[in-house]
Motif scaffolding. Structure first.
Motif, PDB file in Angstrom:
ATOM      1  N   PRO A  30      15.778 -26.873   3.699  1.00 16.38           N
ATOM      2  CA  PRO A  30      15.718 -26.169   2.411  1.00 16.38           C
ATOM      3  C   PRO A  30      17.016 -26.167   1.618  1.00 16.38           C
ATOM      4  O   PRO A  30      16.987 -25.965   0.403  1.00 16.38           O
ATOM      5  N   ASN A  31      18.130 -26.403   2.274  1.00 17.22           N
ATOM      6  CA  ASN A  31      19.416 -26.408   1.563  1.00 17.22           C
ATOM      7  C   ASN A  31      19.919 -27.823   1.265  1.00 17.22           C
ATOM      8  O   ASN A  31      21.061 -27.989   0.821  1.00 17.22           O
ATOM      9  N   GLN A  32      19.069 -28.807   1.512  1.00 15.77           N
ATOM     10  CA  GLN A  32      19.484 -30.200   1.315  1.00 15.77           C
ATOM     11  C   GLN A  32      19.656 -30.532  -0.166  1.00 15.77           C
ATOM     12  O   GLN A  32      18.754 -30.309  -0.972  1.00 15.77           O
ATOM     13  N   LEU A  33      20.820 -31.062  -0.532  1.00 18.44           N
ATOM     14  CA  LEU A  33      21.046 -31.529  -1.895  1.00 18.44           C
ATOM     15  C   LEU A  33      20.517 -32.954  -2.035  1.00 18.44           C
ATOM     16  O   LEU A  33      20.680 -33.780  -1.129  1.00 18.44           O
ATOM     17  N   ILE A  34      19.893 -33.242  -3.169  1.00 16.99           N
ATOM     18  CA  ILE A  34      19.310 -34.566  -3.420  1.00 16.99           C
ATOM     19  C   ILE A  34      19.766 -35.030  -4.788  1.00 16.99           C
ATOM     20  O   ILE A  34      19.674 -34.286  -5.770  1.00 16.99           O
ATOM     21  N   ASN A  35      20.235 -36.266  -4.859  1.00 14.72           N
ATOM     22  CA  ASN A  35      20.594 -36.869  -6.144  1.00 14.72           C
ATOM     23  C   ASN A  35      19.457 -37.767  -6.603  1.00 14.72           C
ATOM     24  O   ASN A  35      19.048 -38.680  -5.890  1.00 14.72           O
ATOM     25  N   ASN A  36      18.943 -37.497  -7.798  1.00 12.87           N
ATOM     26  CA  ASN A  36      17.834 -38.273  -8.367  1.00 12.87           C
ATOM     27  C   ASN A  36      18.422 -39.393  -9.225  1.00 12.87           C
ATOM     28  O   ASN A  36      18.736 -39.204 -10.394  1.00 12.87           O
ATOM     29  N   ASP A  37      18.563 -40.581  -8.625  1.00 13.52           N
ATOM     30  CA  ASP A  37      19.191 -41.729  -9.293  1.00 13.52           C
ATOM     31  C   ASP A  37      18.134 -42.513 -10.066  1.00 13.52           C
ATOM     32  O   ASP A  37      17.281 -43.167  -9.482  1.00 13.52           O
ATOM     33  N   LEU A  38      18.211 -42.463 -11.397  1.00 11.63           N
ATOM     34  CA  LEU A  38      17.220 -43.100 -12.263  1.00 11.63           C
ATOM     35  C   LEU A  38      17.664 -44.477 -12.764  1.00 11.63           C
ATOM     36  O   LEU A  38      17.070 -45.019 -13.695  1.00 11.63           O
ATOM     37  N   THR A  39      18.676 -45.057 -12.131  1.00  8.59           N
ATOM     38  CA  THR A  39      19.194 -46.355 -12.558  1.00  8.59           C
ATOM     39  C   THR A  39      18.118 -47.432 -12.471  1.00  8.59           C
ATOM     40  O   THR A  39      17.460 -47.591 -11.436  1.00  8.59           O
TER      41      THR A  39
END
Length: 259
Positions: A30-39
């Motif tokens: 639940p504390n996991q950070l996620i980067n949404n890379d739209l490249t």
């Protein structure tokens, strides 16, 4: 930080797949950070190497040939009820009557526009369709608008949204209301080949989301009204084979197919 590559697809797919990953990891991390890379990667080689350049996980069609065997871990759990393989035709509005009476052999002789690097271009060629594979999604839509291509075939989860998104460039395009092309084309998670723990967390999270109804609720929220609007169950269906399906999904069929 989990690096999620979410490029080379329509905005509505980006939104759904991003939310699926968030839902799954909220269950287990639940504390996991996620980067949404739209490249966006404009050529297939760059797309196939994303795991070598920092990507941890992505969503793609099962068996996508841009990714070399052994360069990823696949979670063989379809994410979107096979909706992407339910393809609706995008045509010029002046040709609606023509398309409503076409048989499968006649349709194969017309030109289908497919953007460069899309995974289904080879699938259509194998099924003996006349494929024009080049340019971007925007360029192929303009080609249909200008009658340089006869039609496009987009997933029922995105066809209406894409026509609306590009209406300023291709104002005469519509979703043809009577036909559907179908091939098994499930969307699945691919993970970096060393990210076994991440794959396990996503798998467990997805199982929990399916059990508690959250995945169904997200599908309904994102696609429900659009799926009902395009009347999948009332269309004529032309079936195509998918030669790239991995063995784990060899017998997969969408639950959305007309019975």
């Amino acid at each position: 930080m989990v690096q999620f590559w979410n490029g080379n697809k329509s905005a509505i797919r980006q939104e759904f797949e991003w939310k699926v990953l968030q839902l799954a990891l909220q269950q287990t991390k639940p504390n996991q950070l996620i980067n949404n890379d739209l490249t966006d990667h404009p050529n297939a080689e760059d797309e196939g190497r994303v795991f070598a350049h920092g990507t941890d996980v992505l969503v793609t069609v099962a068996g996508n040939m841009k990714f070399a065997q052994g360069s990823y871990l696949m979670l063989p759990q379809p994410l979107c009820r096979g909706l992407l393989g339910c393809r609706l035709l995008i045509v010029h509005k002046s040709r609606l009557k023509e398309f409503s009476s076409l048989g499968e052999a006649q349709l194969k002789k017309l030109s289908i526009g497919i953007p460069a690097t899309w995974a289904d271009a080879e699938l259509f060629r194998v099924n003996q369709y006349h494929v024009v594979e080049q340019g971007s999604l925007e360029e192929r839509l303009i080609a249909v608008q200008n009658r340089e291509c006869d039609y496009m075939a987009l997933g029922a989860n995105e066809a209406e949204a894409i026509v609306a998104q590009f209406a300023h460039l291709a104002p005469d395009l519509v979703v043809e209301p009577t036909l559907m092309l179908y091939y098994p084309f499930p969307l699945v998670f691919y993970c970096h080949p060393e990210k076994h723990d991440l794959m396990a967390n996503i798998a467990q999270g997805l199982e929990l989301c399916m059990a508690n109804g959250e995945l169904d609720a997200l599908f309904e929220q994102t696609y429900g009204s659009d799926v009902r609007a395009v009347n999948l169950y009332q269309r004529r269906v032309f079936h195509l084979t998918n030669p790239i399906l991995p063995s784990e999904l060899a017998y997969y069929q969408s639950e959305l197919l007309p019975t």
